[in-house]
Design an enzyme around this catalytic site. Sequence first.
Site, PDB file in Angstrom:
ATOM      1  N   ILE A  14       0.825  -1.214   0.000  1.00 29.02           N
ATOM      2  CA  ILE A  14       0.000   0.000   0.000  1.00 29.02           C
ATOM      3  C   ILE A  14       0.857   1.261   0.000  1.00 29.02           C
ATOM      4  CG2 ILE A  14      -0.370   0.249   2.506  1.00 29.02           C
ATOM      5  CD1 ILE A  14      -2.944   0.713  -0.343  1.00 29.02           C
ATOM      6  N   SER A  36      11.822   0.622   6.637  1.00 27.82           N
ATOM      7  CA  SER A  36      11.328  -0.738   6.429  1.00 27.82           C
ATOM      8  C   SER A  36      12.463  -1.690   6.755  1.00 27.82           C
ATOM      9  CB  SER A  36      10.888  -0.926   4.970  1.00 27.82           C
ATOM     10  OG  SER A  36       9.640  -1.559   4.891  1.00 27.82           O
ATOM     11  N   LYS A  91      -5.432   1.873   7.890  1.00 27.27           N
ATOM     12  CA  LYS A  91      -6.492   1.076   8.488  1.00 27.27           C
ATOM     13  C   LYS A  91      -6.056  -0.379   8.614  1.00 27.27           C
ATOM     14  CE  LYS A  91      -7.963  -1.708   6.044  1.00 27.27           C
ATOM     15  NZ  LYS A  91      -7.663  -2.796   5.060  1.00 27.27           N
ATOM     16  N   ASP A 169      -9.895  -7.741   7.025  1.00 25.79           N
ATOM     17  CA  ASP A 169      -8.971  -6.705   6.537  1.00 25.79           C
ATOM     18  C   ASP A 169      -9.629  -5.925   5.387  1.00 25.79           C
ATOM     19  OD1 ASP A 169      -6.082  -5.507   6.284  1.00 25.79           O
ATOM     20  OD2 ASP A 169      -6.692  -6.104   4.282  1.00 25.79           O
TER      21      ASP A 169
HETATM   22  P1  NAP Z   1       2.595  -5.475   3.165  1.00 32.49           P
HETATM   23  O1  NAP Z   1       2.715  -5.440   1.677  1.00 32.49           O
HETATM   24  O2  NAP Z   1       2.827  -6.749   3.876  1.00 32.49           O
HETATM   25  O3  NAP Z   1       3.579  -4.358   3.728  1.00 32.49           O
HETATM   26  C1  NAP Z   1       3.779  -4.122   5.099  1.00 32.49           C
HETATM   27  C2  NAP Z   1       5.176  -3.584   5.274  1.00 32.49           C
HETATM   28  O4  NAP Z   1       5.368  -3.243   6.659  1.00 32.49           O
HETATM   29  C3  NAP Z   1       6.235  -4.600   4.921  1.00 32.49           C
HETATM   30  O5  NAP Z   1       6.852  -4.173   3.727  1.00 32.49           O
HETATM   31  C4  NAP Z   1       7.212  -4.592   6.100  1.00 32.49           C
HETATM   32  O6  NAP Z   1       8.498  -4.231   5.697  1.00 32.49           O
HETATM   33  C5  NAP Z   1       6.748  -3.414   6.930  1.00 32.49           C
HETATM   34  N1  NAP Z   1       6.957  -3.611   8.359  1.00 32.49           N
HETATM   35  C6  NAP Z   1       6.616  -4.676   9.122  1.00 32.49           C
HETATM   36  N2  NAP Z   1       6.978  -4.451  10.398  1.00 32.49           N
HETATM   37  C7  NAP Z   1       7.582  -3.229  10.434  1.00 32.49           C
HETATM   38  C8  NAP Z   1       8.179  -2.446  11.455  1.00 32.49           C
HETATM   39  N3  NAP Z   1       8.228  -2.860  12.726  1.00 32.49           N
HETATM   40  N4  NAP Z   1       8.712  -1.233  11.116  1.00 32.49           N
HETATM   41  C9  NAP Z   1       8.667  -0.803   9.863  1.00 32.49           C
HETATM   42  N5  NAP Z   1       8.091  -1.502   8.837  1.00 32.49           N
HETATM   43  C10 NAP Z   1       7.572  -2.698   9.132  1.00 32.49           C
HETATM   44  O7  NAP Z   1       1.164  -4.966   3.626  1.00 32.49           O
HETATM   45  P2  NAP Z   1       0.194  -3.923   2.898  1.00 32.49           P
HETATM   46  O8  NAP Z   1      -0.721  -4.658   1.992  1.00 32.49           O
HETATM   47  O9  NAP Z   1       0.978  -2.785   2.345  1.00 32.49           O
HETATM   48  O10 NAP Z   1      -0.699  -3.495   4.145  1.00 32.49           O
HETATM   49  C11 NAP Z   1      -0.196  -2.663   5.175  1.00 32.49           C
HETATM   50  C12 NAP Z   1      -1.368  -2.021   5.890  1.00 32.49           C
HETATM   51  O11 NAP Z   1      -2.087  -1.220   4.941  1.00 32.49           O
HETATM   52  C13 NAP Z   1      -2.373  -3.039   6.449  1.00 32.49           C
HETATM   53  O12 NAP Z   1      -2.883  -2.593   7.667  1.00 32.49           O
HETATM   54  C14 NAP Z   1      -3.481  -3.060   5.399  1.00 32.49           C
HETATM   55  O13 NAP Z   1      -4.744  -3.350   5.971  1.00 32.49           O
HETATM   56  C15 NAP Z   1      -3.427  -1.615   4.906  1.00 32.49           C
HETATM   57  N6  NAP Z   1      -3.968  -1.479   3.535  1.00 32.49           N
HETATM   58  C16 NAP Z   1      -3.571  -2.323   2.541  1.00 32.49           C
HETATM   59  C17 NAP Z   1      -4.133  -2.201   1.269  1.00 32.49           C
HETATM   60  C18 NAP Z   1      -3.729  -3.088   0.118  1.00 32.49           C
HETATM   61  O14 NAP Z   1      -4.367  -3.012  -0.945  1.00 32.49           O
HETATM   62  N7  NAP Z   1      -2.688  -3.911   0.223  1.00 32.49           N
HETATM   63  C19 NAP Z   1      -5.079  -1.213   1.028  1.00 32.49           C
HETATM   64  C20 NAP Z   1      -5.391  -0.319   2.033  1.00 32.49           C
HETATM   65  C21 NAP Z   1      -4.821  -0.467   3.286  1.00 32.49           C
HETATM   66  P3  NAP Z   1       9.663  -5.211   5.156  1.00 32.49           P
HETATM   67  O15 NAP Z   1       9.122  -5.797   3.885  1.00 32.49           O
HETATM   68  O16 NAP Z   1      10.798  -4.287   4.950  1.00 32.49           O
HETATM   69  O17 NAP Z   1       9.844  -6.256   6.234  1.00 32.49           O
END
Ligand code: NAP
Length: 308
Positions: A14, A36, A91, A169
């Site tokens: 995201i 990250s 969120k 989610d």
């Molecule tokens: P994601 O692709 O798994 O990305 C999450 C990132 O957080 C990972 O790249 C990870 O970094 C990083 N992370 C984990 N622990 C951390 C820490 N302690 N300090 C700093 N960075 C850390 O997940 P995502 O899909 O982007 O979703 C993230 C959030 O956005 C969720 O709450 C989700 O509900 C929300 N969201 C997602 C979407 C969507 O379409 N995907 C849409 C709206 C909202 P590393 O890779 O470097 O380990």
Amino acid sequence: MDPIRIAIIGIGKIARDQHVPAIRGNSAFSLAATVSPHDAGLDGVPHHASLDELLEQGPAVDAVALCTPPQVRYDLAAQALAKGIHVFLEKPPGATLAEVAALSARADKVGASLFAAWHSRFAAGVAPARAWLAERRIDKVSIIWREDVRVWHPGQAWIWQPGGLGVFDPGINALSIATHILPRPFFLKDATLVLPENRAAPIAADMLFRDTAGAEIHMDLDWRQTGPQSWDIIVETDAGPLKLSHGGAVLSLPSGTEHGEDIEYAGLYSRFATLIRGGRSDVDTDPLRLVADAFLRGKRETTDAFHD
Ligand code: NAP
């Protein structure tokens, strides 16, 4: 006025898809850094492996956008607020309601802005739907949120872990819209959560809510949908049906259909800038409370193991 120097924490899907372009497209902000643990960051933007490292060694920042999984959000937000840094929470705003309440109190105390962002509320059809429904009698609501988890969340282990919410989610996005457009509060009457035998979070859920005037709100959430995907809310009213589809982007009323532009994250960042400039916070936990109630009151069923 100087731009707000913001760091993105958690460079995942995201952050790359939406936060980076929305920040770069808004002159109220400058992208000062990224954090990250495993990602290399963006060309030309200072990058750190942890928030500790950014705060100790990185460029000064006025705000952070927390784009991590929800389970680690509280510690990062508390750490930023302790330095008086404004916080944008993706969120869901936290893994529990109590931790979000603690953050909200902390932000007020230190005079920083805390924004619990609900991106779907900024989808094009949502504001006109809310205005149209304000004048109507609501008879019945149907929420159908069915998508293919393998397409939208491939390999995201955190989403299946406790606090990751599973199918809630995406489902919480529907609830963020419903709590915003429906004129009366509503609450859970009955829920069934379906969990794969090898996972800690639901793959599907069926829920019945009722509003304070007695109208039923049915919600069908499923992550096993292949083929056409559904992100629809249909509201039956005394003036005919309203349908919000494509996650809130397309609004159909008895008078016709409106297709809006995708402005969700641009809208969120403009709201965050207004909150910071005005010294205010916006922390609505209603969608998370309904999800918490589903976990509190819902029946559990077990289904086949899920493998990515
Ligand atoms: P994601 O692709 O798994 O990305 C999450 C990132 O957080 C990972 O790249 C990870 O970094 C990083 N992370 C984990 N622990 C951390 C820490 N302690 N300090 C700093 N960075 C850390 O997940 P995502 O899909 O982007 O979703 C993230 C959030 O956005 C969720 O709450 C989700 O509900 C929300 N969201 C997602 C979407 C969507 O379409 N995907 C849409 C709206 C909202 P590393 O890779 O470097 O380990």
